[in-house]
Design a protein around this motif. Structure first.
Motif, PDB file in Angstrom:
ATOM      1  N   GLN A 228       0.812  -1.198   0.000  1.00 19.46           N
ATOM      2  CA  GLN A 228       0.000   0.000   0.000  1.00 19.46           C
ATOM      3  C   GLN A 228       0.858   1.266   0.000  1.00 19.46           C
ATOM      4  OE1 GLN A 228      -1.835  -0.761   3.897  1.00 19.46           O
ATOM      5  NE2 GLN A 228      -1.229   1.282   4.506  1.00 19.46           N
ATOM      6  N   SER A 309      -5.459   5.144   3.003  1.00 19.88           N
ATOM      7  CA  SER A 309      -4.715   3.965   2.566  1.00 19.88           C
ATOM      8  C   SER A 309      -5.192   3.517   1.196  1.00 19.88           C
ATOM      9  CB  SER A 309      -4.886   2.819   3.569  1.00 19.88           C
ATOM     10  OG  SER A 309      -4.333   3.163   4.821  1.00 19.88           O
ATOM     11  N   ARG A 311      -4.497   0.477  -1.654  1.00 16.36           N
ATOM     12  CA  ARG A 311      -3.862  -0.783  -2.043  1.00 16.36           C
ATOM     13  C   ARG A 311      -4.081  -0.995  -3.531  1.00 16.36           C
ATOM     14  NH1 ARG A 311      -1.705  -4.189   1.467  1.00 16.36           N
ATOM     15  NH2 ARG A 311      -2.057  -3.853   3.688  1.00 16.36           N
TER      16      ARG A 311
END
Length: 467
Positions: A228, A309, A311
């Motif tokens: 990430q 975050s 990913r």
């Protein structure tokens, strides 16, 4: 010149330090060499931190990010006793083992001068705070935390260095350019042409060396797993706004899932009465924060990061480059770190010197340039951050004040994680990867723990081989 050693460690950040510490304790007769492209804890410096300049002068090797102690040397030394955040070591070993390793690292710190005071989320006041946060769909992560303090963190590292330099060999200003597999182990080629041959190799390149390390691993045929990247801003506001939180838990990790996109936003690196600082990651200026334990050195503000975050999935495999690109946009607009008042951002107005001058919240990073974050950060992440600020305002009224300052960009770079065994060994025998640069940790506690783990693995194998 070619040097032969038993164990070579790339990087003297938190992970590399504790790998060397434990190896030399368990295997005192083995030759352990630590290679560091920065300087020792006494020599490394940053012109901005020293007050000589206000803007980054692009030092050939960043004194803030590189050197003994790594990027954490100039941090305020938050040490978290948890597996809930700060890394992914529980992907490789059970929680009990990770917590034992973290506790051992803390013991070493205490032996070298660290505080024994611990903030906990288990106190009645902390539990009441967690319950109150849940009423607003904010989740307070459970952890015990120590605040070492920026000035104390340096002193602890100096004490560890004095202890360790008698047992391990350090080569500073020694940048590794290439890793090659040879018959008896590994050969490292340094900038300038020197070579180091080793039977065992531990790589702890840290955040500043993550991109280089990923390329070297690709060249060696080691599989990389997407990891990430966290993108956001650093928030600065009057300390009174968060006092009822920071007085109870100090480092409050609050997590929220946005209603707009379903993304996770979290507070990170909270610094009561702290200072916002700039740091340089391979020519890219980003923002960070720290705070002193000494009240005489504290400010009137509290700062913390708000991070979204992200990913990524295949075919994308360069989260590190993506994060650098986002940070470079704010550099392009401001020539460095950009700052904007929250009220201006919501109103769609660019903050300028005049508007910033009217702000009741005075910036502690005076080198930051007023501007417009909406031109630097992607809309999705910015929408997430604005929603989070309004949500935090319910728990800490005043967070969404017009004069709350937002600095950007704050980007946390994590290497694409390597394919590692439960012992943190790569697909190549005798080659281990630890710390933030390997994508397995993102904080002092778990980084140090990863170093101790690998040191014990190597020591155990040496013992089975006959010492």
């Amino acid at each position: 010149m070619r040097q032969n050693v038993d164990v070579a460690i790339i990087g003297s950040g938190e992970a590399g330090i504790y790998a060397a510490y434990e190896l030399t304790r368990l295997c005192p007769d083995r030759k352990v060499l630590v290679l560091e492209k920065g300087q020792d804890i006494y020599t490394r410096n940053c012109p901005i931190v020293a007050g000589k300049v206000k803007e980054c002068v692009q030092c050939p090797v960043c004194g803030t990010m590189c050197g003994f102690g790594g990027a954490g040397a100039f941090s305020d030394g938050k040490f978290n006793f948890t597996t809930a955040f700060g890394g992914w070591l529980t992907d490789f070993m059970d929680e009990e083992e990770v917590m034992g390793l973290i506790g051992y690292v803390d013991e070493i710190n205490v032996h070298h001068g660290a505080t024994t005071q611990v903030y906990s989320t288990e106190s009645p006041a902390a539990k009441a705070l967690a319950k109150r946060a849940l009423e607003f769909d904010l989740h307070l992560l459970q952890a015990r935390c120590k605040h070492l303090g920026t000035e104390n963190n340096l002193r602890i590292l100096q004490n560890i260095y004095e202890d360790l330099r008698e047992r391990a060999q350090f080569r500073f200003g020694a940048e590794v350019e290439h890793i090659e597999r040879v018959e008896e182990g590994y050969r490292l080629t340094l900038k300038g042409g020197d070579e180091v041959d080793c039977r065992w190799l531990i790589a702890g390149p840290g955040r500043s060396g993550a991109e280089w390390f990923a390329k070297e691993c690709q060249g060696l045929g080691i599989k990389l797993i997407n990891n990430q990247v966290d993108i956001g801003v650093r928030v600065e506001l009057p300390a009174q706004v968060f006092e009822h939180i920071t007085d109870v838990v100090y480092e409050s990790k609050l997590v929220y899932r946005t209603k707009g996109y379903g993304d996770q936003v979290r507070t990170f690196c909270m610094n009561p009465y702290g200072h916002v600082v700039a740091e340089n990651v391979e020519g890219i200026n980003t923002v960070n924060g720290h705070s002193y334990a000494d009240p005489a050195l504290q400010s009137k503000n509290t700062n913390f990061a708000l991070l979204v975050s992200n990913r990524f999935t295949e075919p994308f495999n360069e989260p590190y480059r993506y994060g650098k690109h986002i940070a470079s946009l704010s550099n392009m607009l401001a020539g460095g770190v950009l700052v904007q008042r929250f009220g201006d951002l919501v109103a769609g107005i660019r903050t300028n010197e005049h508007r910033l001058g009217k702000s009741f919240t005075r910036p502690t990073l005076t080198a930051a340039v007023p501007g417009d974050l909406s031109l630097a950060l992607p809309k999705r992440q910015l929408d997430d951050i604005i929603e989070m600020i309004y949500q935090l305002d319910k728990l800490a009224p005043g967070t969404a004040n017009y004069d709350t300052l937002l600095y950007g960009a704050e980007v946390k770079f994590y290497s694409s994680r390597l394919s590692l065994s439960s012992e943190l060994e790569t697909e190549l025998p005798g080659f281990f990867a630890i710390g933030d640069g390997a994508g397995v940790t993102r904080g002092l506690a778990q980084a140090g723990a990863s170093g101790v783990k690998v040191a014990r693995v190597i020591a155990g194998r040496l013992e089975r081989m006959g010492g």
